[in-house]
Scaffold this motif. Structure first.
Motif, PDB file in Angstrom:
ATOM      1  N   UNK A 137       0.861  -1.181   0.000  1.00 45.48           N
ATOM      2  CA  UNK A 137       0.000   0.000   0.000  1.00 45.48           C
ATOM      3  C   UNK A 137       0.899   1.233   0.000  1.00 45.48           C
ATOM      4  N   UNK A 138       1.097   1.793  -1.191  1.00 48.93           N
ATOM      5  CA  UNK A 138       2.138   2.809  -1.372  1.00 48.93           C
ATOM      6  C   UNK A 138       1.608   4.120  -1.923  1.00 48.93           C
ATOM      7  N   UNK A 139       0.301   4.324  -1.865  1.00 46.13           N
ATOM      8  CA  UNK A 139      -0.245   5.601  -2.309  1.00 46.13           C
ATOM      9  C   UNK A 139      -0.645   5.646  -3.772  1.00 46.13           C
ATOM     10  N   UNK A 140      -1.058   4.505  -4.338  1.00 45.76           N
ATOM     11  CA  UNK A 140      -1.536   4.490  -5.721  1.00 45.76           C
ATOM     12  C   UNK A 140      -2.940   5.100  -5.795  1.00 45.76           C
ATOM     13  N   UNK A 141      -3.137   5.929  -6.828  1.00 41.61           N
ATOM     14  CA  UNK A 141      -4.453   6.540  -7.062  1.00 41.61           C
ATOM     15  C   UNK A 141      -4.931   6.165  -8.466  1.00 41.61           C
ATOM     16  N   UNK A 142      -6.267   5.991  -8.581  1.00 35.11           N
ATOM     17  CA  UNK A 142      -6.879   5.700  -9.880  1.00 35.11           C
ATOM     18  C   UNK A 142      -8.112   6.574 -10.079  1.00 35.11           C
ATOM     19  N   UNK A 143      -8.551   6.631 -11.340  1.00 32.35           N
ATOM     20  CA  UNK A 143      -9.826   7.272 -11.700  1.00 32.35           C
ATOM     21  C   UNK A 143     -10.670   6.213 -12.394  1.00 32.35           C
ATOM     22  N   UNK A 144     -11.952   6.150 -12.015  1.00 31.86           N
ATOM     23  CA  UNK A 144     -12.849   5.133 -12.569  1.00 31.86           C
ATOM     24  C   UNK A 144     -13.836   5.810 -13.521  1.00 31.86           C
ATOM     25  N   UNK A 145     -13.948   5.257 -14.735  1.00 28.55           N
ATOM     26  CA  UNK A 145     -14.881   5.785 -15.737  1.00 28.55           C
ATOM     27  C   UNK A 145     -15.789   4.655 -16.237  1.00 28.55           C
ATOM     28  N   UNK A 146     -17.046   4.993 -16.477  1.00 29.01           N
ATOM     29  CA  UNK A 146     -18.000   4.051 -17.048  1.00 29.01           C
ATOM     30  C   UNK A 146     -18.563   4.676 -18.317  1.00 29.01           C
ATOM     31  N   UNK A 147     -18.374   3.966 -19.420  1.00 25.37           N
ATOM     32  CA  UNK A 147     -18.787   4.486 -20.731  1.00 25.37           C
ATOM     33  C   UNK A 147     -18.246   5.901 -20.951  1.00 25.37           C
ATOM     34  N   UNK A 171     -26.568  -4.077 -23.700  1.00 25.27           N
ATOM     35  CA  UNK A 171     -25.401  -3.959 -24.567  1.00 25.27           C
ATOM     36  C   UNK A 171     -24.105  -3.783 -23.789  1.00 25.27           C
ATOM     37  N   UNK A 172     -23.289  -2.924 -24.306  1.00 25.59           N
ATOM     38  CA  UNK A 172     -21.937  -2.769 -23.760  1.00 25.59           C
ATOM     39  C   UNK A 172     -21.911  -1.797 -22.574  1.00 25.59           C
ATOM     40  N   UNK A 173     -21.162  -2.209 -21.550  1.00 31.50           N
ATOM     41  CA  UNK A 173     -20.901  -1.365 -20.391  1.00 31.50           C
ATOM     42  C   UNK A 173     -19.375  -1.371 -20.167  1.00 31.50           C
ATOM     43  N   UNK A 174     -18.738  -0.300 -20.590  1.00 33.67           N
ATOM     44  CA  UNK A 174     -17.262  -0.236 -20.526  1.00 33.67           C
ATOM     45  C   UNK A 174     -16.811   0.413 -19.222  1.00 33.67           C
ATOM     46  N   UNK A 175     -15.862  -0.255 -18.572  1.00 38.02           N
ATOM     47  CA  UNK A 175     -15.319   0.236 -17.304  1.00 38.02           C
ATOM     48  C   UNK A 175     -13.820   0.455 -17.489  1.00 38.02           C
ATOM     49  N   UNK A 176     -13.356   1.673 -17.178  1.00 38.16           N
ATOM     50  CA  UNK A 176     -11.937   2.018 -17.300  1.00 38.16           C
ATOM     51  C   UNK A 176     -11.369   2.350 -15.926  1.00 38.16           C
ATOM     52  N   UNK A 177     -10.166   1.856 -15.680  1.00 35.27           N
ATOM     53  CA  UNK A 177      -9.400   2.209 -14.483  1.00 35.27           C
ATOM     54  C   UNK A 177      -8.147   2.953 -14.956  1.00 35.27           C
ATOM     55  N   UNK A 178      -8.057   4.239 -14.689  1.00 30.68           N
ATOM     56  CA  UNK A 178      -6.960   5.080 -15.151  1.00 30.68           C
ATOM     57  C   UNK A 178      -5.960   5.295 -14.013  1.00 30.68           C
TER      58      UNK A 178
END
Length: 222
Positions: A137-147, A171-178
């Motif tokens: 656990x070293x301080x990683x950050x992400x942003x979550x996007x849906x479609x 139909x399609x449900x796209x999930x992104x982890x940035x």
């Protein structure tokens, strides 16, 4: 008789004077004898005579180089590669950090291209998406996007699972982890699972991402 006696006396003096002159001219002189030590010292002090024709017994003698010309090289305490002490220190520091991370199983280079983990079909009305940092656990950050819409702007990854509920559309449900950063033990690491409304895990994977790279999964509702 008187004249005869005078003549004899004159001859005697003349003979005596002549003998003295001969003795002076024929005197014997004793020559000086040079000692071996003196002659040896004198010989050592004499300068050697250079060879005029550069040959000895018919063989050529190379000319002596009286001037030694060595290539000039600038002195450096830090070798060729690091003339600057600051660069030397920085390089050694980076190497030490890299060695420490290697020993701890950290610091592997993350993916510099977007990762696609596939698409999965389901008849569920919704899914639960959970994720956590599976490494340090070293301080990683992400942003979550849906479609392509931001669902979670900035999320800190911890070793405890967190996530969200997603109502699926047809139909399609796209999930992104940035990946927003790589923490202090690069890269950005996490694992995720997608669970349907029956509690079944329908998808899951892990990512190792460089900053600005994303991981994508698609859930297809039938």
């Amino acid at each position: 008789m008187k004249y005869y006696f005078f003549f004899l006396i004159s001859c005697f003096f003349a003979f005596t004077a002549n003998a003295q002159i001969d003795n002076k001219s024929k005197s014997t002189s004793i020559p000086a004898v040079k000692s071996k030590k003196d002659s040896l010292d004198a010989k050592m002090l004499l300068p050697s005579k250079p060879i005029e024709n550069n040959t000895i017994n018919g063989m050529s003698v190379p000319k002596a180089n009286t001037t030694l010309n060595f290539p000039k090289k600038e002195f450096s305490m830090f070798g060729e590669k690091f003339g600057n002490p600051g660069e030397l220190y920085e390089d050694r520091l980076n190497k030490n950090i890299k060695d420490i991370k290697t020993e701890m199983g950290l610091g592997a280079k993350g993916s510099t291209t977007d990762q696609y983990f596939g698409d999965f079909k389901t008849k569920s009305k919704f899914v639960r998406v959970i994720y956590r940092d599976f490494g340090l656990q070293d301080g990683d950050y992400i942003r979550v996007l849906v479609n392509d819409d931001i669902l979670e702007f900035r999320v800190l990854l911890t070793n405890s699972s967190k996530g969200f509920k997603l109502d699926l559309k047809e139909g399609f449900n796209k999930i992104d982890f940035l990946a927003l950063n790589e923490g202090y033990s690069m890269p950005n690491t996490a694992e995720f699972h997608v669970i349907d409304d029956q509690g079944n895990v329908i998808a899951g994977n892990q990512w190792n991402l460089s900053t600005g790279v994303k991981a994508t999964i698609i859930v297809v509702k039938e």
